[in-house]
Design a protein around this motif. Structure first.
Motif, PDB file in Angstrom:
ATOM      1  N   UNK A  88       0.845  -1.183   0.000  1.00  0.00           N
ATOM      2  CA  UNK A  88       0.000   0.000   0.000  1.00  0.00           C
ATOM      3  C   UNK A  88       0.887   1.241   0.000  1.00  0.00           C
ATOM      4  N   UNK A  89       0.288   2.394  -0.212  1.00  0.00           N
ATOM      5  CA  UNK A  89       1.042   3.642  -0.229  1.00  0.00           C
ATOM      6  C   UNK A  89       0.818   4.477   1.025  1.00  0.00           C
ATOM      7  N   UNK A  90       0.295   3.873   2.071  1.00  0.00           N
ATOM      8  CA  UNK A  90       0.044   4.590   3.329  1.00  0.00           C
ATOM      9  C   UNK A  90       1.190   4.306   4.300  1.00  0.00           C
ATOM     10  N   UNK A  91       1.898   5.353   4.685  1.00  0.00           N
ATOM     11  CA  UNK A  91       3.032   5.192   5.603  1.00  0.00           C
ATOM     12  C   UNK A  91       2.539   4.985   7.033  1.00  0.00           C
ATOM     13  N   UNK A  92       3.321   4.259   7.841  1.00  0.00           N
ATOM     14  CA  UNK A  92       2.936   4.054   9.236  1.00  0.00           C
ATOM     15  C   UNK A  92       3.202   5.311  10.067  1.00  0.00           C
ATOM     16  N   UNK A  93       2.567   5.403  11.230  1.00  0.00           N
ATOM     17  CA  UNK A  93       2.921   6.464  12.168  1.00  0.00           C
ATOM     18  C   UNK A  93       4.321   6.164  12.686  1.00  0.00           C
ATOM     19  N   UNK A  94       5.147   7.190  12.774  1.00  0.00           N
ATOM     20  CA  UNK A  94       6.523   7.042  13.246  1.00  0.00           C
ATOM     21  C   UNK A  94       6.664   7.879  14.513  1.00  0.00           C
ATOM     22  N   UNK A  95       6.892   7.212  15.634  1.00  0.00           N
ATOM     23  CA  UNK A  95       7.056   7.898  16.921  1.00  0.00           C
ATOM     24  C   UNK A  95       8.522   8.221  17.140  1.00  0.00           C
ATOM     25  N   UNK A  96       8.778   9.428  17.644  1.00  0.00           N
ATOM     26  CA  UNK A  96      10.140   9.914  17.811  1.00  0.00           C
ATOM     27  C   UNK A  96      10.384  10.396  19.236  1.00  0.00           C
ATOM     28  N   UNK A  97      11.601  10.161  19.705  1.00  0.00           N
ATOM     29  CA  UNK A  97      12.037  10.669  21.008  1.00  0.00           C
ATOM     30  C   UNK A  97      13.381  11.355  20.818  1.00  0.00           C
ATOM     31  N   UNK A  98      13.708  12.267  21.719  1.00  0.00           N
ATOM     32  CA  UNK A  98      14.969  13.020  21.684  1.00  0.00           C
ATOM     33  C   UNK A  98      15.047  13.946  20.475  1.00  0.00           C
ATOM     34  N   UNK A  99      13.943  14.568  20.125  1.00  0.00           N
ATOM     35  CA  UNK A  99      13.936  15.512  19.014  1.00  0.00           C
ATOM     36  C   UNK A  99      14.562  16.820  19.502  1.00  0.00           C
ATOM     37  N   UNK A 100      15.616  17.288  18.842  1.00  0.00           N
ATOM     38  CA  UNK A 100      16.296  18.488  19.323  1.00  0.00           C
ATOM     39  C   UNK A 100      15.458  19.757  19.165  1.00  0.00           C
ATOM     40  N   UNK A 101      15.679  20.700  20.070  1.00  0.00           N
ATOM     41  CA  UNK A 101      15.050  22.014  19.953  1.00  0.00           C
ATOM     42  C   UNK A 101      15.500  22.634  18.632  1.00  0.00           C
ATOM     43  N   UNK A 102      14.621  23.352  17.995  1.00  0.00           N
ATOM     44  CA  UNK A 102      14.938  23.991  16.720  1.00  0.00           C
ATOM     45  C   UNK A 102      14.570  23.160  15.513  1.00  0.00           C
ATOM     46  N   UNK A 103      14.068  21.938  15.727  1.00  0.00           N
ATOM     47  CA  UNK A 103      13.656  21.085  14.607  1.00  0.00           C
ATOM     48  C   UNK A 103      12.395  21.650  13.974  1.00  0.00           C
ATOM     49  N   UNK A 104      12.434  21.875  12.661  1.00  0.00           N
ATOM     50  CA  UNK A 104      11.250  22.357  11.942  1.00  0.00           C
ATOM     51  C   UNK A 104      10.842  21.412  10.815  1.00  0.00           C
ATOM     52  N   UNK A 105      11.771  20.520  10.407  1.00  0.00           N
ATOM     53  CA  UNK A 105      11.451  19.599   9.310  1.00  0.00           C
ATOM     54  C   UNK A 105      12.042  18.238   9.625  1.00  0.00           C
ATOM     55  N   UNK A 106      11.311  17.185   9.214  1.00  0.00           N
ATOM     56  CA  UNK A 106      11.785  15.808   9.340  1.00  0.00           C
ATOM     57  C   UNK A 106      11.858  15.204   7.943  1.00  0.00           C
ATOM     58  N   UNK A 107      12.995  14.642   7.627  1.00  0.00           N
ATOM     59  CA  UNK A 107      13.190  13.951   6.357  1.00  0.00           C
ATOM     60  C   UNK A 107      13.177  12.455   6.658  1.00  0.00           C
ATOM     61  N   UNK A 108      12.285  11.720   5.986  1.00  0.00           N
ATOM     62  CA  UNK A 108      12.060  10.309   6.304  1.00  0.00           C
ATOM     63  C   UNK A 108      12.261   9.452   5.056  1.00  0.00           C
ATOM     64  N   UNK A 109      12.929   8.315   5.225  1.00  0.00           N
ATOM     65  CA  UNK A 109      13.067   7.365   4.117  1.00  0.00           C
ATOM     66  C   UNK A 109      13.001   5.945   4.666  1.00  0.00           C
ATOM     67  N   UNK A 110      12.568   5.004   3.812  1.00  0.00           N
ATOM     68  CA  UNK A 110      12.509   3.595   4.197  1.00  0.00           C
ATOM     69  C   UNK A 110      13.278   2.761   3.190  1.00  0.00           C
ATOM     70  N   UNK A 111      14.021   1.784   3.702  1.00  0.00           N
ATOM     71  CA  UNK A 111      14.786   0.860   2.869  1.00  0.00           C
ATOM     72  C   UNK A 111      14.468  -0.567   3.242  1.00  0.00           C
ATOM     73  N   UNK A 112      14.416  -1.432   2.241  1.00  0.00           N
ATOM     74  CA  UNK A 112      14.282  -2.866   2.444  1.00  0.00           C
ATOM     75  C   UNK A 112      15.700  -3.421   2.544  1.00  0.00           C
ATOM     76  N   UNK A 113      16.090  -3.876   3.727  1.00  0.00           N
ATOM     77  CA  UNK A 113      17.461  -4.348   3.946  1.00  0.00           C
ATOM     78  C   UNK A 113      17.747  -5.682   3.272  1.00  0.00           C
ATOM     79  N   UNK A 114      16.710  -6.357   2.799  1.00  0.00           N
ATOM     80  CA  UNK A 114      16.886  -7.640   2.122  1.00  0.00           C
ATOM     81  C   UNK A 114      16.723  -7.526   0.613  1.00  0.00           C
ATOM     82  N   UNK A 115      16.379  -6.347   0.119  1.00  0.00           N
ATOM     83  CA  UNK A 115      16.234  -6.119  -1.318  1.00  0.00           C
ATOM     84  C   UNK A 115      16.438  -4.626  -1.585  1.00  0.00           C
ATOM     85  N   UNK A 116      17.702  -4.219  -1.698  1.00  0.00           N
ATOM     86  CA  UNK A 116      18.021  -2.800  -1.865  1.00  0.00           C
ATOM     87  C   UNK A 116      17.492  -2.211  -3.163  1.00  0.00           C
TER      88      UNK A 116
END
Length: 142
Positions: free
Chosen positions: A50-78
């Motif tokens: 499907x084309x629906x991304x999962x919710x991604x929970x984050x901890x230790x986000x530094x102050x001043x963060x305004x953008x998150x860049x996200x990518x996913x890789x299949x470690x068994x089929x690059x």
């Protein structure tokens, strides 16, 4: 919350060999010098093939963060591209489900390992922190 960097925390995360009494070279992991993001997520029924991304929970986000860049890789089929995207960060501690515009969910023929990388950036685009989370998929949906 940010981790206070002390000499003790650096020594725990660094390897400091002495080379023949000439000098000291410190080889440190990035976590000794930067605030590493903690990335937690899981696939639910409906994320596979499907084309629906999962919710991604984050901890230790530094102050001043305004953008998150996200990518996913299949470690068994690059060669399998899963994309990701950039999202504005509003201080909520997560990337909402379905927020990644160019995301393609996992659709492996058997169990595969997937890695999601999140990079926190400030308003100038400077990287403030990076985190990686890994999970297996998709035997749980069979």
């Amino acid at each position: 919350m940010t981790e206070k960097i002390t000499k003790a925390s650096i020594y725990k995360k660094c390897w400091i060999p002495v080379f023949f009494g000439i000098g000291i070279l410190a080889v440190c992991s990035s976590s000794a010098m930067a605030n590493d993001l903690k990335v937690e997520w899981r696939f639910k029924a409906g994320h596979e093939c499907n084309y629906k991304s999962p919710q991604i929970n984050l901890k230790n986000i530094p102050a001043g963060t305004v953008k998150l860049s996200v990518s996913m890789e299949d470690l068994d089929n690059y060669s399998s591209a899963h994309g990701g995207g950039n999202v504005d960060y509003g201080g909520n501690g997560f990337v909402p489900e379905g927020a990644l515009g160019s995301f393609k969910g996992p659709c492996p023929p058997d169990e595969h390992r997937y890695e999601i990388t999140v990079i926190a950036q400030d308003k100038t685009g400077k990287t403030l922190a990076k985190g990686v989370g890994m999970r297996e998929c998709c035997d749980q949906f069979k």
